[in-house]
Motif scaffolding. Structure first.
Motif: not given
Length: 734
Positions: A363-382, A400-404, A424-426
């Protein structure tokens, strides 16, 4: 006779839905761990496979509960939050942030879920689950150091089928599910299933008596399979979920000085935030932990026969919108409250070509993925650090991940096969616009004097080569011996917590695991099945929660760093059927490990002296549980003509979790859990009645421990496990 199995597991806390009458534990389950259909006993890989029937009988109602039935697997929700930490054979990564990759890959119908929090609310209607131990990468879209968890959904059927399940349990918990499946026409089949879970509050606020722990979950999936040509099939998958459940309340296990609270009866909790945090987030000061998550996804899988080869394409898009509030200090004051607002989407494409001849499977393959994360992380240390410490930490991350990859096994003779694979992964990870801002004192963008709202950016580019080589030997029928070397890689990343120092964002390197493993698999007729494996791991650049010292500011800065370690151990698993009506299963896992190179900052001595003080942790224990033990006893007997009763008792032991970097006071004691089920129904599987109990001896146990510190003292907190629960289930199927 094989019986049809139906299961749905609603991740995020739903009870298991029924399997209709079955004897599937005695049927052979086919796995696809090596991208082709095989018996588990023919696969030279340490793995466990669980049918839907087994999951139901053992009370596995989330992917997290697989740790109680699979040796060497631990799954912890960090501080009781919705962020899971997966670990196999001690290879794990504790991180409560959302942005970093896991050591264990989770796949649903061959689609990777690279953001761990996405695994907690999107899965149900399961045919089987495969847990693979050891590095993966030459057969899968993602590259991991610890292993992989593969979940395979129940597919559309050629004949019409429908069913429904209703289950009620202790604390007012109710679960319900229904499905319909069958042909639309000669070439198209479909399956539609939906599930909901309600109620179940099992924790109590120690000050007010308020009960928390209710679940409120809904899930829906539609599958359409179509034959486009004699050798071409396409599967379309559309699914979604809503989870507005209560969060887990932490409990004190020592008296706290921060607000005068005392540690009370187990499973009692408390929560509360500051007025400044309410202004920042809109969350009331007396609000209990909650989640308000929703997500959806779609995938298209195309399989085409090309003579002696098979072409497969998998395209997927997954979306998660997360709002989650947790109180990490278990106090009425704002000592350590956190609120996540996350928007994540993952797009992936995988193209795979496979084939087999008399001697070669490849078996042989090519893989490509793209992740987008937007986060607001709020903390209460008062309450811990003062009125200016109700803070927000926004950021964006793109990956961005590319692999073979290529993998093959070649039969040199009828007895000996060689296995080899290469990958191989980049990868590029971009962290953008991260800053920590205080409501009370204005925009404190780190400690560099910047007050204009500027934010920090970081990049991490990496390329890695991994692979596998080994030999399988079959000296006799039903005997397999194997010896393999494999190398796995886990992505590097960023410590995306609230911080007042830009040095906290220096990226940590990818980790590499060189794994040596030997094993055997044997079967002796239908009476005994015995499998075993031993392993040694050379762990390079292991990612560890620690701290650094900033010479310019004299500050101690929390950050994930890299260290070297080694791990070794093994597993032994047996299934015995001494009589046609009786099955016994036992599994034992052992692992131990230590740092081989880790110069760590001594935060206590550094804080006291005002200058960096380091400690050499070489030779120190890694701190994971050493022993895991699972077992079950299952019996079936006729009770009337055409009717049978099935009884099952299973148990699991988890060893002490020592957490040496926190100190002995935070070790999590070992514990036993036991479950039981009694079911009765007709042999044709048209309906089933069952009564069940989970944690039937009401073991009082913690899953994790930690602490939060401030000028008023220390809050020692633990994430408690659930008490004894019991209930009944009715299932019907047409």
């Amino acid at each position: 006779m094989k019986k049809t199995v139906f299961l749905a597991v609603l991740m995020g806390g739903a009870s298991p839905f029924a399997a209709i009458a079955q004897d599937a534990a005695k049927d052979e389950i086919i796995v696809t761990a090596q991208r082709r259909e095989q018996s588990p006993q023919d696969v030279g890989v340490a793995l466990n496979v669980f049918s839907g029937a087994e999951l139901v009988a053992q009370g596995v109602d989330t992917v997290n509960r697989l740790e109680n039935i699979s040796p060497g697997l631990e799954i912890e929700n960090q501080f009781g939050s919705g962020q899971p930490s997966f670990s196999i054979r001690g290879v794990g990564f504790r991180d409560y942030a959302t942005n970093n990759a896991p050591t264990v890959g989770v796949y649903v119908d061959d689609v990777a879920y690279p953001i761990p929090v996405m695994t907690q609310g999107v899965l149900y209607d399961v045919e089987r689950v495969e847990v693979l131990r050891g590095p993966q990468g030459t057969l899968y879209g993602r590259n991991t150091t610890g292993g992989a968890i593969k979940v395979i959904s129940t597919m559309p059927t050629d004949d019409f089928a429908a069913g429904a399940t209703l289950e009620g349990g202790r604390f007012g918990r109710v679960d319900a599910e229904a499905f319909v499946s069958g042909p639309v026409n000669e070439n198209i089949r479909m399956r539609l299933s939906g599930a909901t879970a309600q109620g179940g509050a099992w924790q109590v606020n120690r000050e007010t008596g308020e009960k928390i722990g209710d679940v409120e979950q809904y899930a829906l999936r539609g599958l359409v399979a179509a034959d486009l040509a004699p050798d071409v099939e396409v599967l379309f998958n559309l699914h979604g979920f809503i989870d507005t459940s209560d969060g887990l309340g932490l409990q004190l296990f020592n008296d706290s000085l921060l607000d005068g609270s005392m540690a009370h009866t187990s499973r009692q909790t408390s929560y509360g935030s500051s007025a400044a945090f309410e202004t920042l987030t809109g969350i009331a000061t007396n609000q209990h932990p909650f989640r308000n998550n929703e997500g959806w996804g779609t995938s298209l899988t195309l399989n085409a026969g090309l003579g002696d080869a098979q072409l497969t394409y998998i395209g997927a898009y997954e979306v998660l919108n997360r709002k989650e509030y947790n109180d990490f200090d278990a106090l009425t004051v704002g000592g350590a409250g956190v609120y996540f607002e996350s928007s994540a989407d993952v797009m992936s494409h995988e193209l795979r070509l496979s084939g087999e001849t008399n001697r070669l499977n490849w078996v042989g393959g090519l893989y490509y993925s793209q992740e987008d994360l937007n986060e607001l992380y709020q903390s209460d240390f008062v309450a811990s650090f003062g009125p200016g410490f109700a803070v927000s930490t926004p950021y964006r991350q793109k990956v961005r991940t590319m692999a073979a990859y290529i993998h093959g096994d070649y039969a040199l003779t009828d007895l000996v096969s060689v296995i080899a694979g290469l990958r191989y992964e980049d990868e590029t990870r971009k962290l953008r616009d991260l800053g920590t801002f205080s409501l009370g004192t204005g925009p404190l963008n780190f400690a560099n004097g910047t007050v204009d709202g500027a934010r920090e950016n970081r990049d991490l580019n990496s390329d890695n080569l991994s692979g596998k080589i080994g030999v399988d030997i079959t000296p006799a029928e039903n005997v397999l011996l194997y010896a393999h070397f494999s190398r796995g890689v886990k992505s590097g990343g960023f410590t995306a917590y609230n911080t007042l120092n830009p040095n906290a964002l220096t990226p940590f390197r990818p980790e590499k695991l060189n794994a040596f493993e030997i094993g055997f698999k044997t079967s002796f007729g239908d009476i005994v099945q015995l499998n075993g494996a031993g392993f040694y791991y050379d762990y390079k650049d292991q990612q560890v929660q620690s701290a650094i010292f900033d010479d310019a500011t004299g500050a101690i800065v929390g950050r994930i760093v890299n260290a070297d370690s080694e791990i070794w151990g093994g597993e032994l698993e047996a299934i015995l059927a001494p009589a046609p009506w009786l099955t016994l299963g036992q599994s034992l896992g052992y692992k131990t490990g230590e740092f081989t190179s880790f110069t760590d900052l001594d935060t206590g001595a550094t804080g006291a002296s005002g200058m960096a003080v380091y400690v050499d942790r070489s030779g120190e224990d890694l701190g994971f549980p050493n022993v895991s033990y699972q077992g079950f006893i299952e019996a079936e007997t006729p009770v009337a003509k055409g009717w049978s009763a099935r009884a099952r008792f299973d148990y699991a032991y988890r060893d002490t979790l020592s957490l040496p970097l926190l100190g002995p006071a935070y070790a999590v004691d070992d514990y036993w859990l036991a479950n039981a089920q009694l079911a009765v129904g007709p042999d044709d599987g048209r309906w089933e009645l069952a009564v069940w109990g989970r944690n039937i001896f009401n073991t009082d146990y913690d899953e994790t421990r930690n602490f939060f510190i401030g000028p008023g003292g220390i809050a020692d907190v633990a994430a408690p496990g659930m008490p004894a629960t019991y209930g009944a289930r009715v299932s019907v199927r047409y």
